[in-house]
Design a protein around this motif. Structure first.
Motif, short mmCIF file in Angstrom:
data_model
loop_
_atom_site.label_atom_id
_atom_site.label_comp_id
_atom_site.label_asym_id
_atom_site.label_seq_id
_atom_site.Cartn_x
_atom_site.Cartn_y
_atom_site.Cartn_z
N LEU A 34 -38.84 15.24 -20.98
CA LEU A 34 -38.06 14.57 -22.02
C LEU A 34 -37.78 13.12 -21.64
CD1 LEU A 34 -35.58 17.53 -22.56
CD2 LEU A 34 -37.60 16.98 -23.93
N GLU A 35 -38.59 12.58 -20.77
CA GLU A 35 -38.45 11.18 -20.35
C GLU A 35 -39.85 10.61 -20.20
OE1 GLU A 35 -36.58 11.87 -16.48
OE2 GLU A 35 -38.58 11.79 -15.58
N ARG A 36 -39.96 9.29 -20.36
CA ARG A 36 -41.27 8.64 -20.20
C ARG A 36 -42.39 9.45 -20.87
NH1 ARG A 36 -41.29 4.92 -14.83
NH2 ARG A 36 -39.18 4.15 -15.11
N ASN A 37 -42.15 9.74 -22.13
CA ASN A 37 -43.07 10.57 -22.89
C ASN A 37 -43.39 9.81 -24.18
OD1 ASN A 37 -44.07 12.39 -24.76
ND2 ASN A 37 -42.92 14.12 -23.94
N ALA A 183 -43.00 4.51 -21.31
CA ALA A 183 -42.20 5.10 -22.38
C ALA A 183 -40.73 5.10 -21.95
CB ALA A 183 -42.70 6.52 -22.64
N ALA A 184 -39.84 5.44 -22.90
CA ALA A 184 -38.39 5.32 -22.65
C ALA A 184 -37.92 6.26 -21.53
CB ALA A 184 -37.63 5.62 -23.93
N LEU A 188 -33.49 10.46 -25.58
CA LEU A 188 -32.66 11.28 -26.47
C LEU A 188 -31.21 10.80 -26.57
CD1 LEU A 188 -33.99 14.87 -25.62
CD2 LEU A 188 -34.78 13.26 -27.35
N THR A 189 -30.80 9.91 -25.67
CA THR A 189 -29.37 9.54 -25.65
C THR A 189 -28.94 8.82 -26.94
OG1 THR A 189 -30.02 7.67 -24.32
CG2 THR A 189 -28.85 9.43 -23.17
N ALA A 190 -29.86 8.06 -27.55
CA ALA A 190 -29.46 7.29 -28.74
C ALA A 190 -29.68 8.08 -30.03
CB ALA A 190 -30.27 6.00 -28.78
N TYR A 191 -29.99 9.37 -29.94
CA TYR A 191 -30.33 10.17 -31.13
C TYR A 191 -29.10 10.38 -32.01
CZ TYR A 191 -31.95 14.08 -33.94
OH TYR A 191 -32.28 14.89 -34.98
N THR A 192 -29.24 10.14 -33.33
CA THR A 192 -28.04 10.25 -34.19
C THR A 192 -28.30 11.04 -35.48
OG1 THR A 192 -28.70 8.17 -35.19
CG2 THR A 192 -26.99 8.04 -33.50
N LEU A 279 -43.55 15.38 -14.45
CA LEU A 279 -43.28 14.02 -13.96
C LEU A 279 -44.32 13.07 -14.52
CD1 LEU A 279 -42.57 13.87 -10.13
CD2 LEU A 279 -40.97 13.46 -12.00
N CYS A 280 -43.86 11.84 -14.81
CA CYS A 280 -44.78 10.81 -15.28
C CYS A 280 -45.32 10.05 -14.06
CB CYS A 280 -43.98 9.87 -16.18
SG CYS A 280 -44.93 8.49 -16.76
N PRO A 281 -46.61 9.71 -14.02
CA PRO A 281 -47.12 8.95 -12.87
C PRO A 281 -46.34 7.65 -12.64
CG PRO A 281 -48.90 9.56 -14.35
CD PRO A 281 -47.65 10.04 -14.99
N SER A 282 -45.83 7.04 -13.72
CA SER A 282 -45.10 5.77 -13.50
C SER A 282 -43.76 6.03 -12.79
CB SER A 282 -44.89 5.02 -14.81
OG SER A 282 -44.02 5.74 -15.64
#
Ligand SMILES: Cc1cc2nc3c(=O)[nH]c(=O)nc-3n(C[C@H](O)[C@H](O)[C@H](O)COP(=O)(O)OP(=O)(O)OC[C@H]3O[C@@H](n4cnc5c(N)ncnc54)[C@H](O)[C@@H]3O)c2cc1C
Length: 498
Positions: A34-37, A183-184, A188-192, A279-282
């Protein structure tokens, strides 16, 4: 949030978004984080544009090839992690676990009926390309696929890939343009947009998995039809355990990375986390750079200056220590080589797809007498004459991994002791993909086809059975590696299969 990266996106069904529909559907498949996706960012971008809520569907079939408790367990762990992480964001997450083969058929199409747009992951390995094609035929809605595979988008700097050197040079020329575009970190933190509703008929026919069902304590046997002779291991799935592994690696093992590659332990052990997309490679790159007191932002101008001078050399390009450069070469060049090659060559897992010199040399040695020859069962049960080969196979069967260097020897010896190369090819894919936690990956293909000459060159003098292929032997390997403890540990295993 960074703008979704156009070069990572393909539109498989170019329809306008349905204005009357209920939500944006993200079908989470290969990039299980759910990150860098980039696909998740793309789905959220549609939420913003159309002012609609997000639904995340993550489903797990039971009858995929080589399905077994070992692979299933880590995927269930990740789903449990996603429930806990998504729930507070008030997003509708729909985890579905098939309890009988084929039961999940129709779920995606049913959920897509209420979707303005469906976004999913693009990945070149295993069943993902076929899965996307099947979905494309079913869906009657805008359908976009987005990849988050490597540091460089798959569609950037394409071209034939005969060797790692060719890709390294291409990466060095292009990476500086892309390293800044991740990617971010926390999308999900800014989801409204609130929690979307799913049709009750869907919930009734395909009931979502509960936290209790996904918990490790659940006995998989009682619920799901799988190959139960391949038991679970101690490895946990999900991004959080993968990050803990990364932290440990950076702190304790990276400073000795070069030497560790010749030890009989996992080097970073990150291949499973990369394979499942935990995990993202970055993220790994950032942690690696931080351990050298630098960052992407800091080294980017230097890399940009050096880009046009690149000679594809393994050492010195990042301007970091030898240990760090060796690790980054594996993570960047070798890993992305497998993914790009699989993407460009969908038939690369077919025997005969390797370079013609390699096929010809194996053909000309078909009739050679084998000094040792084993059946499929003897290999699988680690009953060869060679204690080192047997220990490597036992490590794979029991724990789902194999030391880096031994993986090459394991493949080369199995080929040498098989009746014919086609049988060896099929068996290596089977053993690797059933037992290895990082199996069924483009790098399974890269590693196994390397055994048969792919990404390599002819070696002389010509030998029986393997001809001009690069030779490897247990005797030489024992000279290079400290293997005492490894051999003791795995050769003590008396019964491999209960
Ligand atoms: C016969 C054979 C089968 C293989 N099967 C697989 C497989 O199923 N899945 C898999 O991910 N790798 C496979 N490899 C490649 C390699 O052995 C593993 O990636 C590595 O051992 C994983 O351990 P690690 O994460 O500790 O690697 P590290 O040395 O810590 O490397 C970091 C990362 O770089 C990448 N990497 C490292 N070495 C290679 C390599 N030679 N080729 C491509 N990428 C590499 C991996 O993503 C790895 O996690 C295979 C190699 C051979 C010879």
């Amino acid at each position: 949030m960074p703008a979704p990266c156009e070069l990572r996106r393909r539109v498989l069904c170019d329809l306008p978004p349905h204005p009357e529909s209920q939500y944006i559907l993200y079908w989470l498949t290969a990039t299980r984080r759910l990150e860098r996706n980039h696909a998740l960012d793309q789905a959220l971008d549609w939420c913003t544009k159309l002012n609609k809520p997000l639904v995340i569907l993550e489903s797990l079939r039971s009858d995929y090839r080589w399905s077994c408790p070992r692979h299933h367990r880590v995927l269930l762990d990740a789903m449990a992690e996603h429930i806990a992480a998504i729930d507070p964001c008030k997003i509708r997450y729909y985890p579905y676990v098939e309890h009988e083969a084929g039961a999940g058929k129709g779920l995606l199409a049913a959920m897509a009926q209420d979707a303005a747009v469906v976004v999913t992951d693009r990945h070149p390995g295993f069943h993902f390309p076929a899965m996307l094609e099947a979905a494309r035929k079913q869906l009657k809605v805008r359908f976009e696929v987005v990849e988050s595979v490597g540091l460089l988008p798959l569609d950037v700097a394409p071209g034939p890939l005969p060797s790692a050197y060719v890709l390294r040079r291409r990466m060095q020329k292009n990476l500086a343009n892309w390293l800044g575009r991740t990617a971010a970190d926390d999308p999900l933190t800014a989801y409204t947009w609130g929690r979307a509703k799913i049709r009750p008929q869907i919930e009734a026919r395909w009931p979502e998995a509960t936290t209790e069902e996904l918990a490790p304590a659940m006995r998989l046997e009682s619920k799901i039809p799988l190959a139960y002779e391949v038991p679970v291991t101690n490895w946990c799935g999900g991004t959080r355990p993968a990050r803990a592994l990364l932290d440990r690696f950076i702190e304790e093992q990276l400073p000795r990375y070069g030497e560790r590659r010749m030890e009989a332990t996992p080097t970073s052990g990150l291949s499973m986390a990369l394979h499942y997309g935990f995990l993202c490679p970055s993220t790994i790159l950032d942690a690696t750079l931080a351990s050298s007191d630098t960052s992407r932002a800091h080294i980017l101008p230097e890399l940009a200056k050096r880009a046009n001078l690149s000679r594809g050399s393994r050492a010195g390009w990042w301007g970091l220590s030898e240990q760090v450069e060796t690790f980054l070469d594996q993570l960047v060049t070798w890993r992305e080589l497998g993914h790009r090659f699989a993407d460009q060559n969908p038939d690369c897992e077919r025997y005969g797809s390797q370079p013609s010199w390699a096929v010809a040399t194996l053909d000309s040695h078909r009739a050679d007498a084998r000094e040792f020859a084993y059946t499929r069962e003897q290999f699988e049960q680690a009953r060869t004459h060679d204690p080192l080969w047997n220990a490597a196979q036992r490590c794979l069967v029991r724990e789902g991994w194999m030391p880096n260097y031994l993986r090459m020897l394991w493949g080369k010896n199995l080929l040498t002791w098989s009746q014919d190369p086609e049988e060896a090819w099929e068996l290596l894919f089977h053993l690797n993909n059933l037992y290895a936690l990082d199996g069924r990956d483009p790098n399974s293909m890269r590693g196994i086809t390397w055994v048969f000459g792919r990404f390599d060159r002819p070696f002389g003098p010509e030998r029986p059975v393997t001809g001009k292929l690069r030779p490897m032997s247990s005797v030489n390997t024992k000279r290079k590696m400290a293997l005492g403890e490894f051999l003791d540990r795995f050769n003590k295993v008396e019964r491999l299969f209960s």
